[in-house]
Write an enzyme that holds these catalytic residues in place. Structure first.
Site, PDB file in Angstrom:
ATOM      1  CG  HIS A  98      -1.831  -1.172   1.294  1.00  0.00           C
ATOM      2  ND1 HIS A  98      -3.411  -1.346   0.777  1.00  0.00           N
ATOM      3  CD2 HIS A  98      -1.562  -2.273   1.667  1.00  0.00           C
ATOM      4  CE1 HIS A  98      -3.620  -2.077   0.929  1.00  0.00           C
ATOM      5  NE2 HIS A  98      -2.891  -2.999   1.402  1.00  0.00           N
ATOM      6  CG  HIS A 138      -3.465  -0.231   4.928  1.00  0.00           C
ATOM      7  ND1 HIS A 138      -4.430   0.180   5.896  1.00  0.00           N
ATOM      8  CD2 HIS A 138      -3.187   1.065   4.004  1.00  0.00           C
ATOM      9  CE1 HIS A 138      -4.928   1.423   5.853  1.00  0.00           C
ATOM     10  NE2 HIS A 138      -4.145   2.127   4.888  1.00  0.00           N
ATOM     11  N   PRO A 191      -6.019  -5.039  11.186  1.00  0.00           N
ATOM     12  CG  PRO A 191      -6.964  -6.666  12.397  1.00  0.00           C
ATOM     13  CD  PRO A 191      -5.722  -6.109  12.202  1.00  0.00           C
ATOM     14  CB  VAL A 263      -8.532   8.388  -0.356  1.00  0.00           C
ATOM     15  CG1 VAL A 263      -8.611   7.147  -1.297  1.00  0.00           C
ATOM     16  CG2 VAL A 263      -8.351   9.763  -1.342  1.00  0.00           C
ATOM     17  CG  HIS A 337      -5.674   2.050  -0.356  1.00  0.00           C
ATOM     18  ND1 HIS A 337      -5.945   3.036   0.955  1.00  0.00           N
ATOM     19  CD2 HIS A 337      -6.067   0.660  -0.122  1.00  0.00           C
ATOM     20  CE1 HIS A 337      -6.071   1.803   1.941  1.00  0.00           C
ATOM     21  NE2 HIS A 337      -6.069   0.638   1.488  1.00  0.00           N
ATOM     22  NE  ARG A 431     -22.197 -16.944  38.483  1.00  0.00           N
ATOM     23  CZ  ARG A 431     -23.170 -16.076  38.713  1.00  0.00           C
ATOM     24  NH1 ARG A 431     -23.081 -14.659  38.250  1.00  0.00           N
ATOM     25  NH2 ARG A 431     -24.396 -16.170  39.242  1.00  0.00           N
ATOM     26  CB  SER A 458     -22.715 -11.183  36.158  1.00  0.00           C
ATOM     27  OG  SER A 458     -23.907 -10.351  36.517  1.00  0.00           O
ATOM     28  CD  GLU A 488     -19.624  -6.019  25.517  1.00  0.00           C
ATOM     29  OE1 GLU A 488     -20.478  -6.437  26.377  1.00  0.00           O
ATOM     30  OE2 GLU A 488     -19.579  -5.253  24.663  1.00  0.00           O
ATOM     31  CG  HIS A 551     -28.282 -13.305  27.505  1.00  0.00           C
ATOM     32  ND1 HIS A 551     -28.954 -12.417  26.338  1.00  0.00           N
ATOM     33  CD2 HIS A 551     -27.867 -12.220  28.185  1.00  0.00           C
ATOM     34  CE1 HIS A 551     -28.981 -11.221  26.779  1.00  0.00           C
ATOM     35  NE2 HIS A 551     -28.098 -11.065  27.700  1.00  0.00           N
ATOM     36  NE  ARG A 598     -27.508 -17.064  36.325  1.00  0.00           N
ATOM     37  CZ  ARG A 598     -28.890 -16.848  35.950  1.00  0.00           C
ATOM     38  NH1 ARG A 598     -29.420 -17.231  34.829  1.00  0.00           N
ATOM     39  NH2 ARG A 598     -29.701 -16.053  36.724  1.00  0.00           N
TER      40      ARG A 598
END
Length: 735
Positions: A98, A138, A191, A263, A337, A431, A458, A488, A551, A598
């Protein structure tokens, strides 16, 4: 918003990019200035003339300073063009890569590596160096070119070998690992967006280190984190999550440079985005700058201002650039690019002042300039080393803790087992067991911290008496409990950033089903071999119950197991949970996912705790041995282990194998694996409350859950979908 539009000063000639720039040596300027001062003093005899002499000297010093700055900017301009040339030659040779960013952001690289960043190329692991993360991975030739120019041990031959097998210059930057060991690469990127979030992790870790280790007498951590990102990085949601976190926690040691070339790959950026990114970041709480990214003075001033302002705000510098600058056939278009400019490389190089016919050209002047930069940086490094030596002498216990943190020194698993008392638990969820164990882990590994995406209560990974990390409220930067909010994806990237920074171990928690929100970061952690990272993922199966199929993970554990170099532990009782936690902090080769329940489960008290711990550490072991000739092997993991033990209790020829971690088991010797699962016994049944596919490697029959669950009490869901001892017994009887 800080708007910097300063162009070159009046004493700097306006030099088009296509014109070669000559530069005068600093030594020549100094000699000329000294000669001028000497002549002024030597020929002055009248008192009235002495006043003129002083003003002449002052004027000369100012002129020398201005000339020195001119000299520096000319050198940076030349270096920028030569970095462009290196990128062009390497990409052309590889016919891959690139070109747009290395050409478009060359002035940014020149200022960072030639002026503003603090580093020592001869000690790339110096703990107080500034860190640079190329989020737009890149554009990797940008980074390789500047590392070579800055004097890192990245020979020109490696730039010539760009993107080739076994080179130090892979297609995207890779954190040093078993495949690559390129000095100066702080982070595996590619990424888009993750690099910004990784940089937030670096910045968080630096704040933590400063708070834990700096003293009133000695400051050993005070560096900055830089990231270079493009439009694609800002479009990805992970960067927004992390940017909110960074502003909220006042990470003013973070400087993100936005390569704003308007771009993207398919189209111009305006085709898919219309928001004002600077205003968005201002709303988050960042300090923002808007500059001409090709104006060296503007880039220099913006970065210097960002470094100097410890105002509790992370900094975003929008560098307005032309993608592929210097190659008129493609610059400013989305064709720039990639490698579309390869046919025009030779012409473009001549246009920016590279001698015709020269490949991978670096002038003697540029090498000399970076030798001066190296000397300046070495002086700062030596000064820091003196401070560090005094700090170590004054703080021997902290010094030992820091040395252990830097080298990730931890006691062996066996030593940890001896330090963690037997839990003597009744029926309980893993847990809950994990909450007891993490308290011991935090004491045994002082550089261990943990956090959660709004689920401490939790997931039960809160470190008691560890304090809360961050700014404001009851938080401090020395706290061991991080609150990521419902972010997350950012959490996963920030954990990686903390690990890359190289001072702390970090775990993060959420419900297992939500790991898919940050799965890309788990993959990168595994690829980058980040042994400092682990995940506490609870509510492991259809046993979640009433919350229903949204869930209740059924495919998720198997989905994690297929990621290379990720250890996935799903322990079957409290003592196996000890082994899982201990493995997560003693393993150096990659990350670990801890899968906790759980629902309550019985303890395998028929086997001593020490044997369960040792067996689980190997990934798989005999949890109940047959008392007659071996006729059947039951393989189970997690909450299904109790069912296998119950069924086998009345079957003298049945063996139960607990396999909490398939990956650890596969690393054992062939002899050990044959001992646990002898090939002579082919009558095998595996049981897990999840999809069945992967278990057919070990068993001819699998009792699993190859469908989504439903909303009902957990015991009801388990029973209806066959996760009971009774159903397992019926399957065995049918064989």
């Amino acid at each position: 918003m800080v708007l910097l539009t300063i162009k070159s000063c009046s004493f700097i000639p306006s030099i088009p990019l296509s014109t070669p720039v000559s530069k005068m040596k600093f030594s020549q300027l100094a000699i000329a200035a000294c000669a001028l001062m000497a002549s002024a003093n030597g020929f002055t005899t009248q008192p009235s003339s002495r006043a003129f002499s002083r003003s002449a000297v002052q004027s000369s010093v100012l002129k020398m300073s201005a000339a020195t700055e001119t000299d520096k900017m000319a050198a940076l301009s030349t270096a920028a063009n030569e970095a462009r040339g290196l990128a062009m030659d390497s990409i052309a040779a590889a016919h891959s890569g690139h070109m747009g960013l290395p050409l478009g952001a060359a002035e940014v690289g020149a200022v960072l590596y030639g002026s503003q960043m603090s580093y020592n190329a001869e000690d790339p692991q110096w703990i107080n160096r500034d860190r640079f993360i190329l989020s737009a991975g890149h554009g990797s030739m940008f980074l390789y070119s500047w590392l070579n120019l800055a004097g890192y041990d990245l020979p020109m031959e490696e730039l010539m070998n760009f993107r080739q097998h076994h080179s130090m210059t892979p297609g995207h930057p890779e954190f040093p690992n078993s495949e690559h060991n390129t000095p100066g690469i702080e982070c595996t990127t590619g990424p888009l967006g993750q690099g910004i979030a990784n940089a937030v992790g670096f910045a968080a870790s630096e704040k933590m280190a400063a708070s834990v280790y700096n003293t009133e007498d000695h400051k050993i951590f005070d560096h900055h984190i830089y990231a270079l990102a493009g439009d694609g990085c800002f479009q990805e949601g992970v960067s927004a999550e992390a940017a909110c976190f960074a502003a909220h926690e006042k990470l003013d040691n973070l400087i993100v440079l936005y390569d704003a070339n308007e771009v993207t790959l398919d189209k111009m950026a305006e085709y898919t985005q219309s928001e004002d990114i600077l205003k968005r970041y201002e709303a988050y709480g960042w300090e923002v700058f808007d500059i001409d990214g090709h104006d060296l003075d503007a880039v220099e001033e913006a970065i210097a201002a960002a470094k100097a302002n410890n105002n509790g705000k992370p900094k975003l510098i929008k560098c307005n650039t032309i993608i592929g600058k210097g190659m008129e056939e493609t610059e400013g278009t989305n064709a720039a690019h990639g490698e579309a400019g390869v046919p025009y490389v030779d012409k473009a190089k001549v246009n920016i002042g590279i001698p015709e016919g020269e490949k991978w050209y670096v002038s003697e002047d540029t090498r000399s300039f970076f030798e001066d930069v190296k000397a300046k940086n070495k002086a700062a490094y030596d000064e820091w080393q003196a401070t560090f030596s005094a700090w170590k002498e004054a703080n021997p216990e902290l010094a030992k803790q820091l040395d252990d943190a830097v080298n990730d020194n931890v006691m062996s698993a066996e030593e940890m087992f001896a330090k963690i008392p037997e839990l003597e638990a009744g029926p309980e969820a893993t847990r809950v067991s994990g909450n007891k164990i993490i308290q011991d882990i935090a004491k045994l590994v002082p550089h261990y911290v943990s956090g959660s995406a709004d689920l401490h209560g939790s997931c039960r990974n809160y470190i008691n008496d560890g304090g809360n990390w961050g700014a404001g409220f009851d938080k401090s930067y020395s706290g061991k409990n991080m609150y990521f909010g419902i972010r997350e994806h950012a959490m996963g990237s920030i954990l990686n950033g903390i690990a890359y920074h190289g001072l702390f171990k970090a775990s993060g928690s959420t419900f297992l089903v939500f790991v898919d929100y940050f799965r890309p970061t788990v993959r990168v952690a595994s690829l980058a071999e980040l042994g400092r990272v682990s995940y506490v993922l609870t509510h492991d199966s259809i046993g979640v119950g009433e919350d229903g199929p949204t869930h209740q993970p059924v495919e998720t554990v198997s989905g994690l197991r297929v990621i290379p170099n990720l250890d996935v532990y799903r322990p079957g009782d409290a003592e196996e949970t000890v082994a899982a936690f201990v493995s997560s902090v003693t393993r150096k080769e990659g990350p670990t996912a801890l899968i906790f329940s759980r629902q309550n489960m019985d303890q395998n008290d028929a086997m001593p705790a020490s044997e369960r711990r040792a067996g689980a550490l190997k990934g798989g072991y005999i949890a109940k041995k047959e008392t007659e000739d071996l006729d059947l092997i039951l393989i189970a993991t997690g909450s299904e282990l109790q069912h296998a033990l119950k069924v086998a209790a009345d079957m003298p020829g049945a063996r139960v194998v607990s396999m909490p971690c398939v990956e650890a088991y596969e690393r054992q010797s062939d002899e050990y694996k044959e001992e646990v699962l002898p090939s002579s016994c082919t009558k095998r049944v595996a049981m897990e409350a999840g999809v069945s596919g992967l278990w057919y490697k070990y068993a001819s029959t699998v009792v699993g859950v190859d469908r989504f669950g439903f909303s009902a009490p957990g015991d009801t869901v388990m029973s209806e979908l066959g996760m009971t001892a009774e159903n397992l017994k019926s399957v065995v009887d049918s064989l």
